[in-house]
Motif scaffolding. Structure first.
Motif, PDB file in Angstrom:
ATOM      1  N   GLY A   1      -7.317  21.033  -3.674  1.00 55.85           N
ATOM      2  CA  GLY A   1      -8.446  20.515  -4.434  1.00 55.85           C
ATOM      3  C   GLY A   1      -8.322  19.062  -4.852  1.00 55.85           C
ATOM      4  N   GLN A   2      -7.363  18.340  -4.340  1.00 50.38           N
ATOM      5  CA  GLN A   2      -7.171  16.951  -4.738  1.00 50.38           C
ATOM      6  C   GLN A   2      -7.303  15.976  -3.571  1.00 50.38           C
ATOM      7  N   GLN A   3      -7.952  16.410  -2.493  1.00 51.22           N
ATOM      8  CA  GLN A   3      -8.027  15.562  -1.304  1.00 51.22           C
ATOM      9  C   GLN A   3      -8.816  14.288  -1.561  1.00 51.22           C
ATOM     10  N   LEU A   4      -9.914  14.367  -2.275  1.00 50.08           N
ATOM     11  CA  LEU A   4     -10.698  13.158  -2.539  1.00 50.08           C
ATOM     12  C   LEU A   4      -9.970  12.199  -3.472  1.00 50.08           C
ATOM     13  N   LEU A   5      -9.148  12.739  -4.371  1.00 53.86           N
ATOM     14  CA  LEU A   5      -8.354  11.876  -5.249  1.00 53.86           C
ATOM     15  C   LEU A   5      -7.292  11.093  -4.472  1.00 53.86           C
ATOM     16  N   VAL A   6      -6.806  11.657  -3.394  1.00 53.60           N
ATOM     17  CA  VAL A   6      -5.833  10.973  -2.553  1.00 53.60           C
ATOM     18  C   VAL A   6      -6.541  10.112  -1.509  1.00 53.60           C
ATOM     19  N   ALA A   7      -7.709  10.564  -1.056  1.00 49.16           N
ATOM     20  CA  ALA A   7      -8.432   9.829  -0.010  1.00 49.16           C
ATOM     21  C   ALA A   7      -8.967   8.494  -0.512  1.00 49.16           C
TER      22      ALA A   7
ATOM     23  N   CYS B   1      -6.353   5.739  -0.265  1.00 44.47           N
ATOM     24  CA  CYS B   1      -6.116   5.534   1.167  1.00 44.47           C
ATOM     25  C   CYS B   1      -7.270   4.753   1.790  1.00 44.47           C
ATOM     26  N   ALA B   2      -8.501   5.059   1.362  1.00 42.03           N
ATOM     27  CA  ALA B   2      -9.661   4.326   1.872  1.00 42.03           C
ATOM     28  C   ALA B   2      -9.627   2.866   1.441  1.00 42.03           C
ATOM     29  N   LEU B   3      -9.148   2.610   0.239  1.00 41.36           N
ATOM     30  CA  LEU B   3      -9.006   1.218  -0.200  1.00 41.36           C
ATOM     31  C   LEU B   3      -7.992   0.467   0.658  1.00 41.36           C
ATOM     32  N   LEU B   4      -6.892   1.121   0.976  1.00 38.96           N
ATOM     33  CA  LEU B   4      -5.867   0.492   1.815  1.00 38.96           C
ATOM     34  C   LEU B   4      -6.397   0.244   3.222  1.00 38.96           C
ATOM     35  N   TYR B   5      -7.005   1.243   3.821  1.00 40.68           N
ATOM     36  CA  TYR B   5      -7.536   1.068   5.171  1.00 40.68           C
ATOM     37  C   TYR B   5      -8.744   0.135   5.183  1.00 40.68           C
ATOM     38  N   GLY B   6      -9.434   0.032   4.060  1.00 38.85           N
ATOM     39  CA  GLY B   6     -10.517  -0.947   3.953  1.00 38.85           C
ATOM     40  C   GLY B   6      -9.999  -2.372   4.045  1.00 38.85           C
TER      41      GLY B   6
ATOM     42  N   GLY C   1       0.811  -1.217   0.000  1.00 38.85           N
ATOM     43  CA  GLY C   1       0.000   0.000   0.000  1.00 38.85           C
ATOM     44  C   GLY C   1       0.838   1.258   0.000  1.00 38.85           C
ATOM     45  N   CYS C   2       1.934   1.241   0.754  1.00 39.63           N
ATOM     46  CA  CYS C   2       2.832   2.404   0.774  1.00 39.63           C
ATOM     47  C   CYS C   2       3.498   2.611  -0.580  1.00 39.63           C
ATOM     48  N   ILE C   3       3.860   1.520  -1.245  1.00 41.74           N
ATOM     49  CA  ILE C   3       4.457   1.638  -2.582  1.00 41.74           C
ATOM     50  C   ILE C   3       3.446   2.234  -3.563  1.00 41.74           C
ATOM     51  N   GLY C   4       2.219   1.765  -3.501  1.00 42.78           N
ATOM     52  CA  GLY C   4       1.188   2.282  -4.404  1.00 42.78           C
ATOM     53  C   GLY C   4       0.878   3.739  -4.172  1.00 42.78           C
TER      54      GLY C   4
ATOM     55  N   TRP D   1     -12.336   7.915   8.700  1.00 39.89           N
ATOM     56  CA  TRP D   1     -11.479   8.680   9.599  1.00 39.89           C
ATOM     57  C   TRP D   1     -10.006   8.527   9.199  1.00 39.89           C
ATOM     58  N   CYS D   2      -9.567   7.305   8.998  1.00 38.04           N
ATOM     59  CA  CYS D   2      -8.165   7.057   8.629  1.00 38.04           C
ATOM     60  C   CYS D   2      -7.820   7.691   7.285  1.00 38.04           C
ATOM     61  N   SER D   3      -8.668   7.473   6.291  1.00 35.32           N
ATOM     62  CA  SER D   3      -8.341   7.950   4.948  1.00 35.32           C
ATOM     63  C   SER D   3      -8.401   9.471   4.842  1.00 35.32           C
ATOM     64  N   LEU D   4      -9.357  10.101   5.502  1.00 33.78           N
ATOM     65  CA  LEU D   4      -9.425  11.562   5.436  1.00 33.78           C
ATOM     66  C   LEU D   4      -8.263  12.207   6.189  1.00 33.78           C
ATOM     67  N   SER D   5      -7.863  11.623   7.308  1.00 34.34           N
ATOM     68  CA  SER D   5      -6.734  12.215   8.034  1.00 34.34           C
ATOM     69  C   SER D   5      -5.425  12.045   7.261  1.00 34.34           C
ATOM     70  N   ALA D   6      -5.221  10.882   6.651  1.00 40.82           N
ATOM     71  CA  ALA D   6      -4.004  10.681   5.860  1.00 40.82           C
ATOM     72  C   ALA D   6      -3.989  11.590   4.634  1.00 40.82           C
ATOM     73  N   SER D   7      -5.117  11.674   3.943  1.00 41.50           N
ATOM     74  CA  SER D   7      -5.151  12.511   2.737  1.00 41.50           C
ATOM     75  C   SER D   7      -5.003  13.988   3.082  1.00 41.50           C
ATOM     76  N   LYS D   8      -5.526  14.409   4.220  1.00 36.77           N
ATOM     77  CA  LYS D   8      -5.374  15.806   4.615  1.00 36.77           C
ATOM     78  C   LYS D   8      -3.911  16.141   4.891  1.00 36.77           C
ATOM     79  N   ILE D   9      -3.185  15.217   5.502  1.00 34.04           N
ATOM     80  CA  ILE D   9      -1.758  15.449   5.745  1.00 34.04           C
ATOM     81  C   ILE D   9      -0.991  15.510   4.426  1.00 34.04           C
ATOM     82  N   PHE D  10      -1.298  14.580   3.518  1.00 33.27           N
ATOM     83  CA  PHE D  10      -0.608  14.584   2.225  1.00 33.27           C
ATOM     84  C   PHE D  10      -0.904  15.855   1.433  1.00 33.27           C
ATOM     85  N   ILE D  11      -2.148  16.272   1.432  1.00 32.49           N
ATOM     86  CA  ILE D  11      -2.548  17.453   0.657  1.00 32.49           C
ATOM     87  C   ILE D  11      -1.882  18.712   1.196  1.00 32.49           C
ATOM     88  N   SER D  12      -1.859  18.844   2.522  1.00 31.80           N
ATOM     89  CA  SER D  12      -1.263  20.058   3.099  1.00 31.80           C
ATOM     90  C   SER D  12       0.256  20.070   2.951  1.00 31.80           C
ATOM     91  N   ALA D  13       0.893  18.920   3.050  1.00 32.57           N
ATOM     92  CA  ALA D  13       2.356  18.885   2.963  1.00 32.57           C
ATOM     93  C   ALA D  13       2.856  19.027   1.531  1.00 32.57           C
TER      94      ALA D  13
END
Length: 163
Positions: A141-147, A150-155, A65-68, A124-136
């Protein structure tokens, strides 16, 4: 994002695997016995326990998942990100999944309440991870594309926890 810390994510992966080991089958009835006898009895009756050793699945899914997500973020952002940073963020955002697996020790997650709780934890997991990635990575405007990935991985982690 400049400092990679993998001690916490590894600890959360170990905690997830340890709490999955504690999950017992609901048909097992515990008798009142002393601690040494209970420990010996539980060690001898491992085939009756629903808790399974899942450490290989946890580490394998984490690495793949981290590689992807590393590849996805490097394709989407202009600045790029290191693999250690991706692993660190995804690992630290695994904490709510550890809470979910800890709750599976006390009650079954295979009903409606467990499914709803698992979905809330995945979001919760996917939105928090995507928010960190988007801000860093300055990807406005791409948070849902990253989330979504992440949701698939946490799923996957939630499926491992529930079943």
């Amino acid at each position: 994002m400049n400092e990679t810390d993998l001690a916490g994510p590894i600890l959360f992966c170990v905690a997830l695997g340890a709490t999955l080991l504690l999950v017992k089958d609901s048909s097992i009835r515990f008798k009142r016995v002393s601690f040494p006898m209970w420990f010996l009895q539980s060690a001898l009756e491992t085939q009756n326990a629903a808790g399974k050793v899942q450490f290989g699945y946890i580490y394998g899914m984490s690495a793949i998942g981290c590689i992807g997500i590393y590849a996805l973020l490097n394709l989407m952002s202009s600045s790029g990100v290191s693999y250690g940073c991706v692993a660190s963020v995804l690992g630290y955002c695994l904490l709510p999944m550890v809470i979910l697996s800890g709750s599976a020790v006390f009650f079954s997650l295979q009903g409606t309440i467990g499914t709803v709780l698992a979905l809330v934890i995945i979001v919760w997991c996917s939105l928090s991870a995507s928010k960190i990635f988007i801000s860093a990575l300055d990807m406005e405007g791409q948070q849902l594309l990253v989330a979504y990935p992440c949701a698939l991985l946490y799923g996957l982690f939630a499926l491992l926890t529930v079943f």
